[in-house]
Design an enzyme around this catalytic site. Structure first.
Site, PDB file in Angstrom:
ATOM      1  N   ALA A  95     -40.347 -25.844  -1.669  1.00 20.97           N
ATOM      2  CA  ALA A  95     -41.737 -25.804  -1.229  1.00 20.97           C
ATOM      3  C   ALA A  95     -42.026 -26.804  -0.101  1.00 20.97           C
ATOM      4  O   ALA A  95     -42.647 -26.431   0.901  1.00 20.97           O
ATOM      5  CB  ALA A  95     -42.670 -26.044  -2.416  1.00 20.97           C
ATOM      6  N   GLU A 109     -36.497 -25.548 -16.091  1.00 19.52           N
ATOM      7  CA  GLU A 109     -37.858 -25.721 -16.597  1.00 19.52           C
ATOM      8  C   GLU A 109     -38.225 -24.637 -17.603  1.00 19.52           C
ATOM      9  O   GLU A 109     -38.872 -24.899 -18.618  1.00 19.52           O
ATOM     10  CB  GLU A 109     -38.839 -25.757 -15.417  1.00 19.52           C
TER      11      GLU A 109
END
Lengths: 459, 459
Positions: free
Chosen positions: B325, B178
């Site tokens: 996460a 990213e």
């Protein structure tokens, strides 16, 4: 005025602008697509909307809301060249400026380098009492203010806790008044239910001003109202008091009074940037540069001094022009007009002096009040606060900034919700002073927590 | 599982949670208004939505958009007490944690202290190649990346300029992919017209990964697509390459290749926080703590290790639970459920092991592409990018954050306008290396500027 004989100019004269604040940016913007080559220097990469800087310090806004990269402002303007560099000296005889790594020649120079905080010769006060000029300053003050509450929450010693929850603001101009109101409102309205051990409503905010009134340039009615409004929300206002010392523990006043405070914010005197010394002139009071009525350095019709650095007198009224954003904007535009006209004519010639159109001044007090002097019309309270908001949105540079500031204000003021009070930077939290209690023997935060916690669980 | 005999608990047992990341915050949130007293410790004052941290580093978002003060999350929850402090050691025998200035006892301990970047024993690489874990990290990387363009704009020496415009990302996981895409998109799409002397489109972004694929845990099709998409937007992807050295000038690879680069971002290995050492156990690979199937420390049914710090195996499948996460969130909630049940029963007893529900993983690639594996459904391109956006907004904590991130994305993606790329922090700009040219003899930036400027003025 000081160019009695016409001085010839080259085609497309080169204009160097030092500083991307209100004066410099507006000068360069007014020279967009004009027959000049512009180089604008700033040591940061952004233009900052300083009137809202205190809201970054109080965590109501983010840095990106009130600043915009200078490059972005001029992205579609091929005649304007942006360089992120600090000008270190000026050679007016050879028409050249120097910066770290290079130098650059000019036909016109516009010095809009602004002012820095002046500690009246006590530079050692700065580390205990930061000023509020740049985004980095604002983030540092935010960090210190928010950490004070975090530390107080963990502090056992009542005296140390009181010191942590005491905030002193030195200087009763707009920045001092707005900062004092903002800190008090945070303590009273935003965060009380965030904490378990301390009552943030009892945090003391003390505003110290050497003069006998706040907001000196404003009409008397507004000055008095500002004081009354600040006191109404709980700020302690001390007028006619001067600071004689600032150290890590607090502030000492000339009257001998001592205020213990973890946080001191400096919003008192400013002085012109040190760069002004390289102009080779004797500087006026406050390190400013006295200029002709066309804002030029005496004897140098090609060197303009604008914004906070200039000590200028109005060509019509003879009054000293105040160090306010509208004055800086008008100065920048005036200089751009002069340069454009002369660049087209091919020569420097006789000029009309600069006249400042005073449209008034305003300052917010806490969350929903302000005082505003708009062309002699004196407004206070909620209405003034709305006017303040609308006018500041209007003058913010960039549509994105306007949109996001409006959104943030709507969010926090109308929905009564809370901004993100993030602490970034270092150090994160100071070692607590646990006076007389060695670390090994105590479990400091446990008992008060248990009390609160169990009563809560039984509700 | 490891509590064969029931262990009695006090009324309102005290739960200490270390860390306000995904695991810790979700554990504490699930214990709101339950018959327990919770104390949550974090060294920062905010919960950070780490999946969007790279957008703060690339100046697409502000810190306040993706973080929220932990205190604010629990403001109306009297049984939860928030302390901003770094836990420095844990005494599991005496059920006590220590921090700077104090200590605190627990009945249950939830260690959710996370991971830090691991430089594989080369800690000296850190200053040249910062990792991306905290808001401060993100602002530091932003500062370095934006400064590189500013410095290149002023650099005369072509080799030095090329070095300034070369960005190396080490590590081909989601953060590396990213970050590489984001930097390349800035250079190609956001800023080309901001600069006059350099063509930012030619900035090189090099992604280095030791494995033979990007995004290792993803299905093969997506791994290949990610590489193809990155290369399409101009990122140079080097697979099967390891870094042997990083210094101020660039990166040396094991293959002997040398890449000169002003900026290196570290997105490779992580390891458990050093705090884990005070548990007195031998740590598993990567400094993580091996736990029982109920996520507890062997022999200590009252001590849970959750999130990135835990080396946990799924109670159903036996597979190691990934450091993502969603896994951290599920672990936090699982532990809260266990504690709630036992607090109500008044004793620690037999537990069902933790099972991770894998809903997939995703990563963005540049501005309008992503790869997503949603329960085995493999999506790429624009559709995946939309899914990524919607899901991340959904999981962002706090309505204010959701609103402001949506606004920022709409602004920059649909209106094709630009975010505020502000440089804060210090140092501001480095001294340029003007090889072989003494400062006095040159006027470095003048000639190229004049060319551009005059051509522009004639348009």
């Amino acid at each position: 005025m000081n160019a009695d004989a016409a001085i010839p100019l080259p085609k497309n004269p080169k204009v160097i602008v030092i500083g991307g604040g209100f004066a410099g940016l507006n000068c360069a913007k007014s020279l967009k697509k004009k027959p000049v080559q512009v180089q604008i220097f700033d040591k940061t990469n952004y233009h900052l909307f300083q009137p809202l800087l205190y809201q970054v310090a109080s965590a109501a806004l983010s840095p990106a809301d009130i600043a915009r990269p200078i490059r972005q402002v001029f992205r579609d303007t091929p005649n304007i060249d942006v360089l992120m560099a600090e000008i270190t000296s000026i050679d007016v005889e050879n028409k050249r400026v120097f910066y770290d790594g290079g130098s650059s020649e000019y036909d016109y120079l516009v010095v809009a380098a602004g002012a820095v905080y002046s500690y009246f010769g006590h530079d050692n006060w700065e580390k205990h009492a930061p000023g509020l000029k740049t985004l980095d300053d604002a983030l540092e003050i935010r960090r210190r203010v928010l950490l004070a509450f975090e530390e107080a929450e963990q502090e056992e010693d009542p005296e140390a806790r009181e010191r942590q929850l005491t905030f002193v603001i030195v200087g009763g101009g707009p920045t001092g008044v707005e900062m004092a109101g903002a800190i008090k409102e945070i303590a009273v309205n935003s965060i009380p239910s965030d904490f378990r051990r301390i009552d943030t409503k009892h945090a003391r905010v003390i505003l110290i001003e050497a003069a006998d009134c706040l907001l000196p340039p404003m009409p008397e009615k507004l000055r008095n109202q500002a004081k009354k409004d600040l006191e109404k929300i709980g700020v302690e206002v001390h007028l006619g008091e001067m600071v004689s010392d600032i150290d890590a523990e607090g502030v000492t006043l000339k009257s001998g009074k001592r205020i213990l405070a973890r946080n001191v914010v400096w919003a008192a005197g400013v002085k012109g940037v040190p760069l002004a010394e390289s102009l080779g002139r004797e500087l006026a009071r406050g390190g400013r540069v006295e200029v002709e009525s066309d804002l030029t350095l005496p004897g140098h019709p090609e060197v303009f001094i604008v914004g906070d650095l200039a000590l200028a007198k109005d060509a019509k009224t003879g009054k000293v022009i105040p160090g306010l954003a509208p004055a800086a904007i008008q100065m920048g535009k005036y200089v751009a007009d002069v340069i454009e006209k002369e660049a087209k004519a091919g020569q420097i010639s006789e000029r009309k002096g600069f006249h400042y159109v005073d449209r008034g001044a305003m300052a917010t007090i806490g969350r929903h009040r302000a005082v505003a002097d708009v062309k002699g019309w004196e407004v206070t309270g909620y209405l003034a606060w709305w006017m303040w908001g609308v006018i500041h949105i209007f003058f913010l540079i960039g549509f994105r900034n306007k949109l996001f500031v409006v959104m943030s204000w709507l969010w926090s003021n109308l929905l009564f919700a809370k901004g993100a009070r993030l602490i970034t930077g270092f150090p994160r939290i100071e070692v607590k002073k646990r006076i007389g209690k060695p670390k090994e023997e105590t479990t400091p935060t446990e008992e008060p927590a248990s009390e609160k916690v169990s009563s809560g669980a039984n509700q």
